[in-house]
Write a protein that holds these residues in place. Structure first.
Motif, PDB file in Angstrom:
ATOM      1  N   HIS A  16      58.364  36.458  66.635  1.00 52.47           N
ATOM      2  CA  HIS A  16      58.391  36.560  68.103  1.00 52.47           C
ATOM      3  C   HIS A  16      57.081  37.101  68.683  1.00 52.47           C
ATOM      4  O   HIS A  16      57.082  37.747  69.737  1.00 52.47           O
ATOM      5  CB  HIS A  16      59.565  37.432  68.566  1.00 52.47           C
ATOM      6  N   THR A  17      55.983  36.883  67.995  1.00 55.70           N
ATOM      7  CA  THR A  17      54.695  37.351  68.500  1.00 55.70           C
ATOM      8  C   THR A  17      53.679  36.225  68.451  1.00 55.70           C
ATOM      9  O   THR A  17      53.786  35.306  67.646  1.00 55.70           O
ATOM     10  CB  THR A  17      54.148  38.526  67.665  1.00 55.70           C
ATOM     11  N   ASP A  18      52.679  36.315  69.320  1.00 59.16           N
ATOM     12  CA  ASP A  18      51.547  35.403  69.291  1.00 59.16           C
ATOM     13  C   ASP A  18      50.380  36.119  68.632  1.00 59.16           C
ATOM     14  O   ASP A  18      49.887  37.139  69.143  1.00 59.16           O
ATOM     15  CB  ASP A  18      51.155  34.969  70.707  1.00 59.16           C
ATOM     16  N   GLY A  19      49.961  35.639  67.496  1.00 59.34           N
ATOM     17  CA  GLY A  19      48.747  36.140  66.870  1.00 59.34           C
ATOM     18  C   GLY A  19      48.871  37.434  66.101  1.00 59.34           C
ATOM     19  O   GLY A  19      47.857  38.035  65.746  1.00 59.34           O
ATOM     20  N   LEU A  20      50.091  37.926  65.819  1.00 58.97           N
ATOM     21  CA  LEU A  20      50.260  39.180  65.085  1.00 58.97           C
ATOM     22  C   LEU A  20      50.805  38.896  63.698  1.00 58.97           C
ATOM     23  O   LEU A  20      51.837  38.230  63.541  1.00 58.97           O
ATOM     24  CB  LEU A  20      51.195  40.128  65.841  1.00 58.97           C
ATOM     25  N   TRP A  21      50.105  39.425  62.677  1.00 61.50           N
ATOM     26  CA  TRP A  21      50.442  39.164  61.281  1.00 61.50           C
ATOM     27  C   TRP A  21      50.554  40.468  60.515  1.00 61.50           C
ATOM     28  O   TRP A  21      49.965  41.475  60.890  1.00 61.50           O
ATOM     29  CB  TRP A  21      49.363  38.295  60.625  1.00 61.50           C
ATOM     30  N   HIS A  22      51.318  40.404  59.420  1.00 59.65           N
ATOM     31  CA  HIS A  22      51.336  41.508  58.460  1.00 59.65           C
ATOM     32  C   HIS A  22      50.547  41.072  57.228  1.00 59.65           C
ATOM     33  O   HIS A  22      50.722  39.971  56.718  1.00 59.65           O
ATOM     34  CB  HIS A  22      52.758  41.874  58.032  1.00 59.65           C
ATOM     35  N   LEU A  23      49.655  41.965  56.771  1.00 60.96           N
ATOM     36  CA  LEU A  23      48.836  41.684  55.586  1.00 60.96           C
ATOM     37  C   LEU A  23      49.160  42.689  54.497  1.00 60.96           C
ATOM     38  O   LEU A  23      49.067  43.902  54.716  1.00 60.96           O
ATOM     39  CB  LEU A  23      47.343  41.762  55.927  1.00 60.96           C
ATOM     40  N   GLU A  24      49.546  42.187  53.334  1.00 65.19           N
ATOM     41  CA  GLU A  24      49.661  43.008  52.130  1.00 65.19           C
ATOM     42  C   GLU A  24      48.446  42.695  51.266  1.00 65.19           C
ATOM     43  O   GLU A  24      48.342  41.617  50.690  1.00 65.19           O
ATOM     44  CB  GLU A  24      50.947  42.702  51.377  1.00 65.19           C
ATOM     45  N   ALA A  25      47.512  43.641  51.237  1.00 61.84           N
ATOM     46  CA  ALA A  25      46.240  43.420  50.544  1.00 61.84           C
ATOM     47  C   ALA A  25      46.341  43.877  49.094  1.00 61.84           C
ATOM     48  O   ALA A  25      46.715  45.013  48.820  1.00 61.84           O
ATOM     49  CB  ALA A  25      45.120  44.172  51.252  1.00 61.84           C
ATOM     50  N   HIS A  26      46.009  42.997  48.167  1.00 62.58           N
ATOM     51  CA  HIS A  26      46.081  43.297  46.736  1.00 62.58           C
ATOM     52  C   HIS A  26      44.730  43.675  46.148  1.00 62.58           C
ATOM     53  O   HIS A  26      44.644  43.990  44.963  1.00 62.58           O
ATOM     54  CB  HIS A  26      46.655  42.097  45.975  1.00 62.58           C
ATOM     55  N   GLN A  27      43.719  43.632  46.981  1.00 69.17           N
ATOM     56  CA  GLN A  27      42.368  43.991  46.546  1.00 69.17           C
ATOM     57  C   GLN A  27      41.768  44.967  47.567  1.00 69.17           C
ATOM     58  O   GLN A  27      42.110  44.916  48.752  1.00 69.17           O
ATOM     59  CB  GLN A  27      41.486  42.744  46.435  1.00 69.17           C
ATOM     60  N   PRO A  28      40.877  45.848  47.134  1.00 65.32           N
ATOM     61  CA  PRO A  28      40.285  46.808  48.074  1.00 65.32           C
ATOM     62  C   PRO A  28      39.379  46.169  49.119  1.00 65.32           C
ATOM     63  O   PRO A  28      39.149  46.747  50.169  1.00 65.32           O
ATOM     64  CB  PRO A  28      39.512  47.764  47.171  1.00 65.32           C
ATOM     65  N   THR A  29      38.839  44.965  48.820  1.00 55.27           N
ATOM     66  CA  THR A  29      38.094  44.195  49.821  1.00 55.27           C
ATOM     67  C   THR A  29      38.815  42.885  50.067  1.00 55.27           C
ATOM     68  O   THR A  29      39.110  42.141  49.124  1.00 55.27           O
ATOM     69  CB  THR A  29      36.658  43.903  49.366  1.00 55.27           C
ATOM     70  N   VAL A  30      39.124  42.622  51.324  1.00 51.41           N
ATOM     71  CA  VAL A  30      39.833  41.400  51.691  1.00 51.41           C
ATOM     72  C   VAL A  30      39.096  40.736  52.849  1.00 51.41           C
ATOM     73  O   VAL A  30      38.750  41.387  53.837  1.00 51.41           O
ATOM     74  CB  VAL A  30      41.287  41.695  52.108  1.00 51.41           C
ATOM     75  N   THR A  31      38.854  39.451  52.700  1.00 48.67           N
ATOM     76  CA  THR A  31      38.187  38.677  53.750  1.00 48.67           C
ATOM     77  C   THR A  31      39.164  37.665  54.330  1.00 48.67           C
ATOM     78  O   THR A  31      39.763  36.873  53.591  1.00 48.67           O
ATOM     79  CB  THR A  31      36.957  37.947  53.199  1.00 48.67           C
ATOM     80  N   LEU A  32      39.345  37.721  55.647  1.00 49.56           N
ATOM     81  CA  LEU A  32      40.224  36.791  56.339  1.00 49.56           C
ATOM     82  C   LEU A  32      39.376  35.772  57.091  1.00 49.56           C
ATOM     83  O   LEU A  32      38.507  36.145  57.890  1.00 49.56           O
ATOM     84  CB  LEU A  32      41.124  37.521  57.337  1.00 49.56           C
ATOM     85  N   GLN A  33      39.623  34.522  56.826  1.00 49.29           N
ATOM     86  CA  GLN A  33      38.984  33.439  57.565  1.00 49.29           C
ATOM     87  C   GLN A  33      39.885  33.054  58.733  1.00 49.29           C
ATOM     88  O   GLN A  33      41.082  32.793  58.541  1.00 49.29           O
ATOM     89  CB  GLN A  33      38.770  32.220  56.654  1.00 49.29           C
ATOM     90  N   LEU A  34      39.331  33.047  59.944  1.00 46.25           N
ATOM     91  CA  LEU A  34      40.119  32.714  61.127  1.00 46.25           C
ATOM     92  C   LEU A  34      39.923  31.243  61.452  1.00 46.25           C
ATOM     93  O   LEU A  34      38.877  30.828  61.969  1.00 46.25           O
ATOM     94  CB  LEU A  34      39.716  33.593  62.309  1.00 46.25           C
ATOM     95  N   LYS A  35      40.928  30.460  61.114  1.00 47.34           N
ATOM     96  CA  LYS A  35      40.846  29.011  61.282  1.00 47.34           C
ATOM     97  C   LYS A  35      41.437  28.596  62.623  1.00 47.34           C
ATOM     98  O   LYS A  35      42.469  29.120  63.053  1.00 47.34           O
ATOM     99  CB  LYS A  35      41.602  28.303  60.151  1.00 47.34           C
ATOM    100  N   GLU A  36      40.764  27.652  63.285  1.00 51.88           N
ATOM    101  CA  GLU A  36      41.297  27.141  64.539  1.00 51.88           C
ATOM    102  C   GLU A  36      42.551  26.325  64.280  1.00 51.88           C
ATOM    103  O   GLU A  36      42.601  25.516  63.350  1.00 51.88           O
ATOM    104  CB  GLU A  36      40.248  26.275  65.255  1.00 51.88           C
ATOM    105  N   MET A  37      43.568  26.570  65.112  1.00 53.61           N
ATOM    106  CA  MET A  37      44.819  25.838  64.955  1.00 53.61           C
ATOM    107  C   MET A  37      44.645  24.428  65.483  1.00 53.61           C
ATOM    108  O   MET A  37      44.044  24.207  66.531  1.00 53.61           O
ATOM    109  CB  MET A  37      45.941  26.553  65.711  1.00 53.61           C
ATOM    110  N   LYS A  38      45.193  23.474  64.750  1.00 57.02           N
ATOM    111  CA  LYS A  38      45.105  22.091  65.178  1.00 57.02           C
ATOM    112  C   LYS A  38      46.125  21.841  66.276  1.00 57.02           C
ATOM    113  O   LYS A  38      47.250  22.328  66.229  1.00 57.02           O
ATOM    114  CB  LYS A  38      45.372  21.163  63.998  1.00 57.02           C
ATOM    115  N   PRO A  39      45.724  21.068  67.297  1.00 56.59           N
ATOM    116  CA  PRO A  39      46.643  20.802  68.416  1.00 56.59           C
ATOM    117  C   PRO A  39      47.879  20.026  67.952  1.00 56.59           C
ATOM    118  O   PRO A  39      47.849  19.321  66.988  1.00 56.59           O
ATOM    119  CB  PRO A  39      45.815  19.994  69.394  1.00 56.59           C
TER     120      PRO A  39
END
Length: 614
Positions: free
Chosen positions: A591-614
């Motif tokens: 029920h949210t726009d753009g809100l995520w939960h991240l469970e990180a398994h590594q001390p450094t995590v890189t998130l790529q923000l991909k454009e949503m396809k129409p």
């Protein structure tokens, strides 16, 4: 009275006495002593640090402005600083002159905590916003010259009454219930305004917009039409609303849930309770063993709980020597339930020798409680040492670590007595929110400022049936930093007032529905005993999280931090975050726009923000 009637009466009395005797025998037989010894297995947590590497992107910059003369604004400032610290965010305090030097940036937010903005230059704020800066006001203020920036079409000053309740128009963080105007949890002085059509309203009260966002130039403004930011309830909303002003925001979550059973194990009253007799036809001890504990054990298995029981010796009101002996008529009940609790991986903590709060006559306490003050610290120490001896005898090898004050009343003398009598105790759990009654101990999470040997781990909520206000409390602390600390009492089912006249069947159904909802919506919260929850919270608090932001990438790096680590991640509505499988798991929050939960398994995590396809 005739001879026949006298004989008949004697027979009836004899039968009743025999019944009572048999009931007592059956009660004792309900609790067979176990020879099993339970050794507490402490939870283990992995801690890692990121390797040093060059990371591109901007760090988040939060600048907090409060007029020094604004007393209420300064209270909001302190409240906000605490909330930010729990979420592993930081804001620098700035003056009005320093505010002029802040460079506009998509990752820079000016935070206004008070209603006195007389020192601020409107043209400076306008220029900052037009060039891409972000602004968030946590307290409503009347400044018609700001209307255009704030997205206000018309402003009729203040509403001449207090506005109550809160309604969710757009989800800031999932799980918050609507609170009607009859609910006094939120009471606000608000502006009587009409907003421009493009403004996005997130919260309102009695139809009046409370929280909204207005895009202005290349920047944006988030405005709280509220005076509620002074109180703890709402800290989660305060933290999450910062993300509304930004393109992206990462907040940290300790990811813990604890369930405490207060007054347990304890002497069970050997009396007939009308509620229990009517619903189950059982004595009180039989109900506890066959119904209540059976359900609690089932809940632990289904929902993973590791209970913390808070043991109490008796319910007598004697506070001076010679103190009555313990166990007395209840030789098997405490060891029976204590063994059951430990056998499920639970923890036994301390509630007290009796239910008299550890305060002297000179220390504050609500007289309506009817408690007897302790004459001095020495008497408190004696009573606590009695409980240590009993615990060592019944549960050898199990160390007492957690203390919960009776009725949540505790003062300096009591803390000193605990430190002296039970040096193993290093956790005190009282209340996170208190009323106006005297003597209640209100706590923040973390090290006690007066007695640093103690860590404070306050309760957030209590009861088998959670009303909307209580659900709001629970959800708000999850939104703030991902923690649940809930309390129940075994005798809630026996008390007409606390149970609302409802039986255990109703209470247990309501309780299980709440637990199922908690598991469904926040499956990442790890069920722990209080001692392990505090251990995890201490590691979490000592660690460091750095986040670098850019339009297309978010990089999270940690030092001496937990792995796995948990975060809430807010990204633009038209973007989807992606990570490698080895880095962790991303889950969209409902029920949210753009809100995520991240469970990180590594001390450094890189998130790529991909454009949503129409």
């Amino acid at each position: 009275m005739s001879r026949k009637l006298i004989i008949f009466t004697c027979v009836i009395v004899s039968v009743l006495l025999l019944g009572v005797g048999l009931q007592t025998i059956r009660t004792v037989d309900l609790f067979p002593l176990s020879s099993a010894r339970n050794v507490y297995q402490e939870a283990q947590f992995s801690v890692k640090s990121s390797a040093q590497s060059s990371i591109t992107g901007d760090k988040l910059s939060l600048y907090m402005y409060t007029n020094p003369k604004d007393s209420e604004g300064n209270k909001v400032k302190v409240n906000l600083q605490t909330a930010l610290g729990l979420a592993k965010l930081h804001a620098d305090s700035i003056t009005a002159d320093e505010l002029r030097t802040i460079k506009p940036n998509p990752w820079t937010v000016i935070l206004l905590t008070g209603e006195d903005i007389s020192e601020l230059d409107q043209t400076v704020i306008q220029s900052y916003l037009k060039e891409g800066g972000r602004l968030l006001a946590f307290t409503r203020f009347y400044a018609p010259e700001w209307n255009d920036m704030l997205g206000i079409e018309s402003n009729n000053e203040f509403i001449e009454r207090t506005i109550h309740g809160i309604e969710v128009n757009q989800t800031v963080f999932p799980g918050y219930p609507n609170l009607p105007a009859s609910n006094a949890l939120f009471s606000n002085s608000m502006l009587d305004i009409k907003l421009k059509p493009q403004v996005k309203v997130y919260l309102s009260a009695e139809g009046v917009p409370m929280l909204w966002k207005n895009n202005y130039g290349q920047g944006s403004v988030v405005f709280w039409n509220s005076t509620n930011s002074i109180q703890k309830v709402g800290r989660g909303l305060m933290v999450q609303s910062i993300g509304l002003a930004l393109d992206s925001l990462v907040t940290s979550q300790v990811a813990v849930r604890s369930l405490n059973i207060d007054d347990f194990p304890s002497p069970v009253p050997l009396v007939v309770n009308p509620l229990i007799r009517q619903e189950y036809g059982l004595s009180t001890p039989a109900f506890y063993e066959r119904i209540w504990w059976a359900d609690m054990a089932r809940f632990a298995k289904l929902y993973g709980w590791k209970y913390t029981g808070l043991m109490i010796g008796n319910y007598q009101n004697q506070t001076s020597s010679p103190l009555p002996t313990l166990l007395g008529n209840y030789p098997k009940i405490l060891p029976y339930f204590g063994s059951k609790l430990l056998g499920q991986g639970g923890e036994i903590g301390l509630h007290g020798y009796n239910h008299q709060s550890l305060v002297t006559a000179k220390e504050p306490i609500d007289t309506n409680l009817g408690y007897v003050p302790w004459p001095d610290k020495a008497s408190m120490v004696e009573s606590l040492q009695r409980m240590v001896e009993l615990s060592n005898d019944l549960f050898p090898g199990h160390e007492l670590k957690t203390y919960v004050p009776p009725s949540n009343v505790l003062n300096k003398t009591g803390k000193a007595a605990i430190a002296e009598a039970v040096p193993s105790i290093d956790i005190i759990s009282s209340l996170y929110y208190t009323g106006e009654e005297e003597g209640f101990l209100e706590q923040e999470f973390g090290v006690d400022s007066e007695f640093p040997q103690f860590t404070n781990f306050p309760r957030i909520s209590s009861g088998y049936w959670l009303d909307d206000s209580t659900k709001f409390y629970v959800n708000d602390v999850i939104a703030n930093f991902g923690l649940v600390n809930h309390f129940v009492h075994p005798d809630d089912a026996l008390d007409i007032q606390r149970s609302g006249g409802k039986g255990w069947k109703y209470l247990s159904e309501q309780f299980e529905a709440w637990m199922a909802s908690l598991n469904r919506n926040y499956a990442y919260l790890q069920p722990l005993t209080v001692r392990d929850a505090v251990k995890k919270l201490s590691i979490y608090s000592a660690g460091k999280v750095d986040v670098h932001y850019s339009k297309d990438v978010i990089t999270i790096t940690t030092k001496d931090e937990l792995v796995p680590m948990h975060y809430t991640v807010r990204v633009p509505d038209n973007r989807t975050p992606e990570i490698s499988k080895a880095a962790g798991v991303l889950t969209r929050m409902e029920h949210t726009d753009g809100l995520w939960h991240l469970e990180a398994h590594q001390p450094t995590v890189t998130l790529q923000l991909k454009e949503m396809k129409p």
